[in-house]
Design an enzyme around this catalytic site. Structure first.
Site, PDB file in Angstrom:
ATOM      1  N   TRP A 135      64.784  29.121  43.770  1.00  0.00           N
ATOM      2  CA  TRP A 135      63.385  29.479  43.498  1.00  0.00           C
ATOM      3  C   TRP A 135      62.539  29.368  44.748  1.00  0.00           C
ATOM      4  CZ3 TRP A 135      63.440  32.447  39.691  1.00  0.00           C
ATOM      5  CH2 TRP A 135      64.276  32.222  38.610  1.00  0.00           C
ATOM      6  N   ASP A 186      55.527  24.356  43.652  1.00  0.00           N
ATOM      7  CA  ASP A 186      55.978  24.904  42.365  1.00  0.00           C
ATOM      8  C   ASP A 186      56.553  23.736  41.555  1.00  0.00           C
ATOM      9  OD1 ASP A 186      57.425  26.025  40.273  1.00  0.00           O
ATOM     10  OD2 ASP A 186      58.651  27.346  41.538  1.00  0.00           O
ATOM     11  N   LYS A 188      59.094  25.374  30.394  1.00  0.00           N
ATOM     12  CA  LYS A 188      60.082  24.299  30.412  1.00  0.00           C
ATOM     13  C   LYS A 188      59.520  23.032  29.767  1.00  0.00           C
ATOM     14  CE  LYS A 188      61.567  26.601  34.500  1.00  0.00           C
ATOM     15  NZ  LYS A 188      62.763  27.251  33.976  1.00  0.00           N
TER      16      LYS A 188
END
Ligand SMILES: Cc1ncc(COP(=O)(O)O)c(C=O)c1O
Length: 360
Positions: free
Chosen positions: A101, A171, A195
């Site tokens: 990511w 992030d 999540k």
């Protein structure tokens, strides 16, 4: 009805209390005679939902008043572009690449500015967090970017990088609200909610106000400008209203659990059950260095692909779902986000012990 223990990396398990409440309110939200899904985002009822959600999030994370809270769309992936587009002044940013990511964010940023990869753990399949205490930060960097919890590899920064005064952008998609954070250390702290917080479709971005461009950016689409959403308090266009409503319920759930300190304790206790077993097991082993282990995502392997596949299949039959590792790394991964109950982790460890006895 029977629910499984869902170890998915995301979208992921949500608190059962929240799902039940949402179900009870499905046909008639709070006397409005309609579902939140059917409601105008300009209605007083929805305004109250989004205002309360923001207020509760501010309380939970102790967000300073000079930060905006934006409820956005486009997934965390859209932030990979929005961040460089909106923050570029010198046209330079430094990226620490600790997984897929972060790498995707780095590659995306390279389209809009000069992105420097100042550290990486790719040499060892992203199984550790590099030492970030004295990196070569670019003098003219507009920001330094990290992915704080690496969902795929199961690593987490235990200390934030020394950015030498430059703005930190993080992030936190897979560790959002899992423990207390000091928001004032970040320029932007953001994540997709699917999540730890709610259904897919909402991104929460917490941005220090001075980083939001004061003038419209001529070369950036209106919807990709932080200013657009900040000026309209996340209601420039139709927001992901139902998702925001569920996020609001999860904020209340976390507050009722005792806030982020309590969440951290709960998560540490849960993760310890699994990691302690992995450290003792003769069959299973964890794949990352101990000091960088994530509390949220726990990858492990047997070392034998066929046995891994057998484990995942048999676990599924036992009501332990979504334990297959990410397609790029194989093995197994148990995501044990806030809403995974301790009993779920205990059930997993019992199953692993049994599997080990039969297969070692
Ligand atoms: C840490 C992290 N960042 C970004 C993403 C991408 O999120 P999205 O699918 O919302 O674009 C993910 C998705 O799993 C993730 O785990």
């Amino acid at each position: 009805m029977s629910r499984v223990y869902n170890f998915s990396a995301g979208p992921a398990v949500l608190p059962e209390e929240v799902l039940k409440e949402a179900a009870a309110e499905m046909l008639d939200y709070n006397g409005t005679g309609m579902s939140v899904m059917e409601m105008s985002h300009r209605s007083a009822a929805f305004q109250d939902i989004i205002d309360t959600a923001e207020k509760d999030l501010r309380e939970l994370m102790n967000i300073p008043s000079n930060y905006k809270v934006l409820f956005l769309q486009g997934g965390a992936s859209q932030q990979f572009a929005m961040i460089p587009m909106n923050l570029k002044k010198n046209g330079v940013a430094d990226y620490i690449v600790t997984g897929q990511w972060a790498k995707k964010a780095y590659q995306e940023a390279s389209k809009y500015l000069t992105a420097n990869k100042i550290a990486s753990s790719e040499d060892k399949t992203f199984s550790y967090i590099p030492d970030c205490s004295d990196l070569e930060i670019s003098d003219n960097a507009d920001y330094v970017y990290i992915c704080e919890n690496n969902t795929i590899y199961g690593t987490k920064y235990k200390t934030l990088p020394n950015t030498k005064g430059k703005t930190l952008v993080s992030d936190v998609s897979s560790c959002f609200l899992s423990e207390p954070v000091d928001v004032s250390k970040y320029g932007i702290i953001y994540g997709g909610v699917q999540k730890n917080i709610g259904p897919a479709g909402v991104v929460i971005s917490i941005i220090r106000e001075d980083l939001i461009p004061t003038e419209e950016l001529k070369d950036v689409p209106t919807m990709l400008q932080f200013k657009t959403h900040a000026d309209a308090n996340s209601l420039y266009n139709t927001p992901p209203a139902y998702g925001i409503y569920i996020c609001g319920k999860v904020f209340k759930w976390i507050k009722n659990m005792g806030g982020l300190e309590a969440m951290k304790k709960h998560n540490e206790e849960k993760a310890a059950i699994l990691y302690n077993f992995l450290d003792e097991s003769n069959l299973f082993k964890g794949t990352v260095v101990k000091e960088d282990r994530s509390l949220m995502n726990v990858p492990f392997i047997t070392g034998d692909k066929d046995l891994d596949a057998k484990f995942v299949a048999e676990a599924k039959k036992a009501g332990l779902e979504n334990l297959k590792g990410h397609r790029t790394v194989g093995g197994m991964r148990a995501s044990i986000y806030n809403a995974m109950p301790t009993e779920g982790v205990k059930a997993l460890v019992e199953f692993m012990k049994d599997f080990e006895a039969k297969n070692a």
